[in-house]
Design a protein around this motif. Structure first.
Motif, PDB file in Angstrom:
ATOM      1  N   UNK A 123       0.833  -1.203   0.000  1.00 59.65           N
ATOM      2  CA  UNK A 123       0.000   0.000   0.000  1.00 59.65           C
ATOM      3  C   UNK A 123       0.870   1.257   0.000  1.00 59.65           C
ATOM      4  N   UNK A 124       2.010   1.173   0.682  1.00 62.23           N
ATOM      5  CA  UNK A 124       2.927   2.306   0.661  1.00 62.23           C
ATOM      6  C   UNK A 124       3.406   2.619  -0.745  1.00 62.23           C
ATOM      7  N   UNK A 125       3.765   1.588  -1.496  1.00 57.10           N
ATOM      8  CA  UNK A 125       4.200   1.787  -2.880  1.00 57.10           C
ATOM      9  C   UNK A 125       3.069   2.361  -3.725  1.00 57.10           C
ATOM     10  N   UNK A 126       1.859   1.841  -3.512  1.00 58.53           N
ATOM     11  CA  UNK A 126       0.688   2.327  -4.252  1.00 58.53           C
ATOM     12  C   UNK A 126       0.441   3.807  -3.960  1.00 58.53           C
TER      13      UNK A 126
ATOM     14  N   UNK B 165       1.279  15.525  -2.265  1.00 58.03           N
ATOM     15  CA  UNK B 165       2.517  15.448  -1.501  1.00 58.03           C
ATOM     16  C   UNK B 165       2.329  14.715  -0.181  1.00 58.03           C
ATOM     17  N   UNK B 166       1.212  14.994   0.497  1.00 58.76           N
ATOM     18  CA  UNK B 166       0.936  14.306   1.756  1.00 58.76           C
ATOM     19  C   UNK B 166       0.741  12.801   1.535  1.00 58.76           C
ATOM     20  N   UNK B 167       0.055  12.453   0.436  1.00 58.45           N
ATOM     21  CA  UNK B 167      -0.152  11.043   0.127  1.00 58.45           C
ATOM     22  C   UNK B 167       1.177  10.356  -0.174  1.00 58.45           C
ATOM     23  N   UNK B 168       2.054  11.050  -0.895  1.00 56.45           N
ATOM     24  CA  UNK B 168       3.361  10.467  -1.219  1.00 56.45           C
ATOM     25  C   UNK B 168       4.204  10.249   0.036  1.00 56.45           C
ATOM     26  N   UNK B 169       4.164  11.229   0.957  1.00 54.61           N
ATOM     27  CA  UNK B 169       4.925  11.084   2.203  1.00 54.61           C
ATOM     28  C   UNK B 169       4.381   9.923   3.025  1.00 54.61           C
ATOM     29  N   UNK B 170       3.038   9.802   3.079  1.00 51.51           N
ATOM     30  CA  UNK B 170       2.422   8.681   3.790  1.00 51.51           C
ATOM     31  C   UNK B 170       2.853   7.350   3.171  1.00 51.51           C
ATOM     32  N   UNK B 171       2.863   7.302   1.844  1.00 52.15           N
ATOM     33  CA  UNK B 171       3.268   6.086   1.164  1.00 52.15           C
ATOM     34  C   UNK B 171       4.721   5.734   1.421  1.00 52.15           C
ATOM     35  N   UNK B 172       5.586   6.754   1.421  1.00 49.55           N
ATOM     36  CA  UNK B 172       7.011   6.502   1.674  1.00 49.55           C
ATOM     37  C   UNK B 172       7.223   5.950   3.087  1.00 49.55           C
TER      38      UNK B 172
ATOM     39  N   UNK C 260      -2.000   3.999   9.764  1.00 52.39           N
ATOM     40  CA  UNK C 260      -1.842   4.908   8.635  1.00 52.39           C
ATOM     41  C   UNK C 260      -2.575   4.394   7.404  1.00 52.39           C
ATOM     42  N   UNK C 261      -2.418   3.107   7.108  1.00 55.19           N
ATOM     43  CA  UNK C 261      -3.028   2.539   5.908  1.00 55.19           C
ATOM     44  C   UNK C 261      -4.537   2.537   5.958  1.00 55.19           C
ATOM     45  N   UNK C 262      -5.099   2.090   7.075  1.00 57.16           N
ATOM     46  CA  UNK C 262      -6.557   2.057   7.202  1.00 57.16           C
ATOM     47  C   UNK C 262      -7.115   3.471   7.238  1.00 57.16           C
ATOM     48  N   UNK C 263      -6.458   4.367   7.980  1.00 56.22           N
ATOM     49  CA  UNK C 263      -6.930   5.746   8.044  1.00 56.22           C
ATOM     50  C   UNK C 263      -6.914   6.427   6.688  1.00 56.22           C
TER      51      UNK C 263
ATOM     52  N   UNK D 192     -10.951   4.683  -7.864  1.00 55.15           N
ATOM     53  CA  UNK D 192     -10.130   4.821  -6.668  1.00 55.15           C
ATOM     54  C   UNK D 192     -10.855   4.248  -5.448  1.00 55.15           C
ATOM     55  N   UNK D 193     -12.185   4.451  -5.387  1.00 53.00           N
ATOM     56  CA  UNK D 193     -12.968   3.901  -4.268  1.00 53.00           C
ATOM     57  C   UNK D 193     -12.834   2.386  -4.216  1.00 53.00           C
ATOM     58  N   UNK D 194     -12.902   1.742  -5.378  1.00 61.90           N
ATOM     59  CA  UNK D 194     -12.765   0.284  -5.419  1.00 61.90           C
ATOM     60  C   UNK D 194     -11.381  -0.143  -4.931  1.00 61.90           C
ATOM     61  N   UNK D 195     -10.358   0.611  -5.274  1.00 58.84           N
ATOM     62  CA  UNK D 195      -8.997   0.271  -4.821  1.00 58.84           C
ATOM     63  C   UNK D 195      -8.868   0.424  -3.312  1.00 58.84           C
ATOM     64  N   UNK D 196      -9.493   1.489  -2.759  1.00 60.37           N
ATOM     65  CA  UNK D 196      -9.395   1.685  -1.308  1.00 60.37           C
ATOM     66  C   UNK D 196     -10.132   0.580  -0.568  1.00 60.37           C
ATOM     67  N   UNK D 197     -11.262   0.125  -1.105  1.00 58.94           N
ATOM     68  CA  UNK D 197     -11.974  -1.005  -0.499  1.00 58.94           C
ATOM     69  C   UNK D 197     -11.083  -2.246  -0.513  1.00 58.94           C
ATOM     70  N   UNK D 198     -10.332  -2.417  -1.597  1.00 59.49           N
ATOM     71  CA  UNK D 198      -9.419  -3.561  -1.689  1.00 59.49           C
ATOM     72  C   UNK D 198      -8.344  -3.488  -0.598  1.00 59.49           C
ATOM     73  N   UNK D 199      -7.813  -2.290  -0.344  1.00 57.37           N
ATOM     74  CA  UNK D 199      -6.793  -2.158   0.706  1.00 57.37           C
ATOM     75  C   UNK D 199      -7.393  -2.425   2.085  1.00 57.37           C
ATOM     76  N   UNK D 200      -8.593  -1.919   2.327  1.00 57.86           N
ATOM     77  CA  UNK D 200      -9.245  -2.180   3.610  1.00 57.86           C
ATOM     78  C   UNK D 200      -9.497  -3.679   3.797  1.00 57.86           C
TER      79      UNK D 200
END
Length: 333
Positions: free
Chosen positions: A11-14, A47-54, A72-75, A100-108
């Motif tokens: 998820x971080x890479x994504x 930028x915030x999303x990229x920092x979270x992913x890193x 972090x990932x679930x939030x 994107x919604x479908x992808x976030x459901x997949x991560x959850x």
């Protein structure tokens, strides 16, 4: 089952890739997701999303590292999913965000499935299990040596006789599974209560309105009863599970059921079916707790019998309403 640390890094890479995309090429990003009014705001959130992913990409293979990455990932996934399901129907953002919604459901979903591993160890791909297995084999081996060859044969025969049933019993005795079970039902209760309230509002002024309002209040009380039961048993509530239930309920609103600009009659049938299934699941939960009440004095069997009876009455009422809506929504001609 994928290890939690693997989910965190994937998820971080994504998220890192998703955050860098508009920073490096806002023009191609807008071709997919539509033009943006404020470029600076889009780049800030990117930028915030990229920092979270890193940060998630560098998740340490430790229990604390996985817990932090999970938060972090679930939030992040819940926040992005909520934005998608709330603002796409309002026309504020492009329908492309439903992808994107479908992808976030997949991560959850991935975090939900990996949750058991994170509670049992680091989730580093089995190292903890291997260490525990080696320790267990050492203890068993030492005991077997002390008992001698005859006892070893007896132990082996007993293990073979028990087979898979013994394994099931061992897993079922894990008290942490009650935590998972009750939190899952609490998430379902949150989703069901939200759906019931929405249905009551949709039918306000109709013959079904008063019944649905009464049921919505009872469902709210049932959810409070479940929370009280969890507190009595010392089960900690997990807000992320309840939040996921509410987000999925909102995502269900995107199903149009054959109408775009007005409420479809089919929505009444589909929603009443979903509510009935939810009530039947709730009854099953009360019955499970009623079984545990035989040996656990913290559970009130009289109260549980009342909740079981009420759930059955709710299911009958919902079935009656569903049957009355079918002729108005469906036809064979």
């Amino acid at each position: 089952m994928v290890a939690p640390v693997t989910v965190a890094r994937a998820q971080g890479l994504f998220n890192l890739a998703g955050g860098l995309w508009p920073l490096l090429s806002l023009r191609t990003f807008e071709r997919v997701y539509g033009p943006k009014t404020d470029d600076w705001l889009q780049k800030t959130s990117a930028g915030l999303l990229a920092v979270s992913g890193m940060s998630m990409l560098r998740t340490a293979a430790t229990a604390e590292g996985v817990r932090a990455a999970r938060r972090t990932g679930v939030g992040t996934a819940v926040t992005l999913l909520a934005v998608d399901v709330v603002y796409v129907p309002r026309g504020r953002i492009s329908p492309a965000y439903l992808m994107d919604a479908a992808k976030e459901i997949a991560w959850l979903t991935a975090w939900f499935k990996a949750g058991r591993l994170s509670r049992n160890g680091y989730g580093t791909g089995g190292h903890g299990a291997e260490e525990r297995g080696a320790g267990d084999r050492g203890v068993v081996g030492a005991g077997a040596d002390d008992r001698g060859a005859g006892d070893r044969r007896a132990v082996g025969a007993g293990a073979e006789d028990r087979g898979a049933e013994g394994q099931v019993a061992s897993h079922a005795s894990d008290p942490r599974l009650l935590d998972v079970y009750l939190n899952d039902h609490l998430a379902g209760a949150s989703s069901g209560a939200a759906l019931m309230r929405r249905a009551a509002r949709a039918h306000r002024g109709s013959p079904l309105g008063p019944q649905l309002e009464e049921l919505a209040e009872e469902v709210r009380q049932d959810r409070a009863s479940l929370r009280g039961t969890m507190s009595a048993l010392g089960v900690r509530r997990r807000p992320s599970r309840a939040a996921l239930g509410l987000v999925l309920e909102r995502a269900g609103r995107l199903k149009l059921n054959g109408r775009v600009f007005s409420r479809s009659p089919l929505s009444d049938v589909v929603e009443l079916e979903a509510m009935r299934l939810g009530v039947e699941g709730k009854e099953a939960c009360w019955r499970s707790l009623r079984t545990l009440a035989r040996t656990d004095p913290r559970l009130d069997p009289v109260r549980l019998d009342f909740l079981i009876h009420r759930a059955r009455r709710q299911a009958r009422a919902l079935e009656s309403m569903r049957a009355s809506c079918v002729p108005h929504a469906l036809t064979t001609r």
